[in-house]
Design an enzyme around this catalytic site. Structure first.
Site, short mmCIF file in Angstrom:
data_model
loop_
_atom_site.label_atom_id
_atom_site.label_comp_id
_atom_site.label_asym_id
_atom_site.label_seq_id
_atom_site.Cartn_x
_atom_site.Cartn_y
_atom_site.Cartn_z
N ASN A 127 33.40 19.87 26.56
CA ASN A 127 34.66 19.58 27.23
C ASN A 127 34.78 18.07 27.43
O ASN A 127 33.77 17.36 27.51
CB ASN A 127 34.68 20.27 28.60
N HIS A 129 36.43 15.26 30.10
CA HIS A 129 36.95 15.22 31.46
C HIS A 129 37.28 13.77 31.83
O HIS A 129 36.50 12.86 31.55
CB HIS A 129 35.91 15.79 32.44
N SER A 156 34.16 11.52 30.48
CA SER A 156 32.86 12.12 30.15
C SER A 156 33.05 13.28 29.18
O SER A 156 33.97 14.09 29.33
CB SER A 156 32.20 12.71 31.41
N ASP A 165 33.34 21.57 35.47
CA ASP A 165 33.07 20.15 35.21
C ASP A 165 31.66 19.74 35.64
O ASP A 165 31.42 18.57 35.99
CB ASP A 165 34.11 19.26 35.92
C1 GRF Z 1 42.60 14.73 28.98
O1 GRF Z 1 42.78 13.71 29.90
C2 GRF Z 1 41.28 15.42 29.21
O2 GRF Z 1 40.32 14.61 29.80
C3 GRF Z 1 41.65 16.52 30.16
O3 GRF Z 1 42.94 16.93 29.77
C4 GRF Z 1 43.61 15.85 29.12
C5 GRF Z 1 44.10 16.36 27.81
O4 GRF Z 1 44.94 15.47 27.16
N1 GRF Z 1 40.66 17.57 30.13
P1 GRF Z 1 45.44 15.75 25.68
O5 GRF Z 1 46.15 17.09 25.68
O6 GRF Z 1 44.25 15.74 24.78
O7 GRF Z 1 46.40 14.63 25.37
#
Ligand code: GRF
Length: 247
Positions: A127, A129, A156, A165
């Site tokens: 994932n 984050h 991260s 997370d």
């Molecule tokens: C990102 O900021 C990621 O860290 C979080 O969700 C957002 C997704 O953005 N988990 P995108 O859809 O890839 O533009």
């Protein structure tokens, strides 16, 4: 012995089992800019595998269009059509397994996962984050970081475990917060860093360099520190030409 039999036997003796491209399924809920970074890496032979499907719980997610345009199977699996979280995750497991992935990538997939789902794919799910974990798990990370007046923020990549997370961190990119920063500027700069580090971490995993173990993430056999590997603000800014852009 016919020549056909002869060549078949000989080939079986000498040819190693073909190793297919590593298969990646990406889960999204929204814009999919991280998905796009992964697609771009794949198109430049920098992913180490192939994105075989993109699945979204939001049928209108722009990321599905990105997948479609890249010739990748795009699947809408709306969670609203299921009575419970467990029923949805059961359906999601089935769709994912149909694609026989080596790795499942959560790229802005805005769902809390059931323990059954996490256990099914434990050790092969990454994932991204938008914070320097373990700081700011959960939502609204940029606003919380600003409110606290932190000097450093970032993003991260981590293995997914049952703790939201909270799984072992693999790679982080730092961002020096300035007095001028707002939620919007932080979001933009963090996003740019996400697009930089996510394809790298996926590549490491698909190459077999990165492993999930009970003690934490291992890279080339070595246990990583709790914050994983880190790209400094200066290195990330240089990669992204930020200083030049600001000048
Ligand atoms: C990102 O900021 C990621 O860290 C979080 O969700 C957002 C997704 O953005 N988990 P995108 O859809 O890839 O533009």
């Amino acid at each position: 012995m016919s020549s056909t039999e002869y060549s078949t036997d000989t080939l079986n003796d000498l040819t190693p089992d073909p190793v297919g491209a590593r298969r990646v399924v990406v889960l999204i809920s929204g814009s999919g800019s991280n998905l796009q970074a992964l697609i771009d890496a794949q198109q430049h032979d920098r992913l180490g595998g192939e994105i075989v499907a993109v699945i979204s719980n939001e049928p209108d997610a722009y990321g599905l269009k990105r997948a479609h345009e890249a010739g990748i199977e795009a699947v809408a699996l709306p969670h609203r059509e299921y009575d419970s979280r467990d029923a949805y995750d059961g359906a999601l497991i089935k769709v994912i397994e149909r694609h026989e992935p080596d790795l499942i990538v959560l790229a802005g997939f805005m769902r809390i996962l059931t323990p059954r789902f996490v256990q099914r794919f434990l050790g092969r799910m990454l994932n991204i984050h938008p914070s320097l974990l373990p700081a700011y798990q959960g939502l609204n990370t940029h606003a919380r970081a600003l409110a606290d007046g932190v000097a450093q923020h970032g993003c991260s990549v981590h293995f997914v475990t049952e703790e939201l997370d909270g799984g072992p961190v693999v790679l982080q990119a730092e961002l020096a917060v300035t007095a001028d920063d707002s939620v919007e500027t932080l979001k933009e700069k963090v996003h740019a860093r996400e697009h930089l580090i996510f394809p790298i971490a996926v590549h490491w995993f698909l190459e077999g360099r990165l492993q999930y173990t009970a003690e934490g993430a291992r890279m080339d056999g070595h246990l990583l520190p709790p914050h994983g590997m880190r790209l400094s603000h200066a290195d990330a800014a240089e990669e992204l030409d930020e200083e030049a852009n600001d000048a």
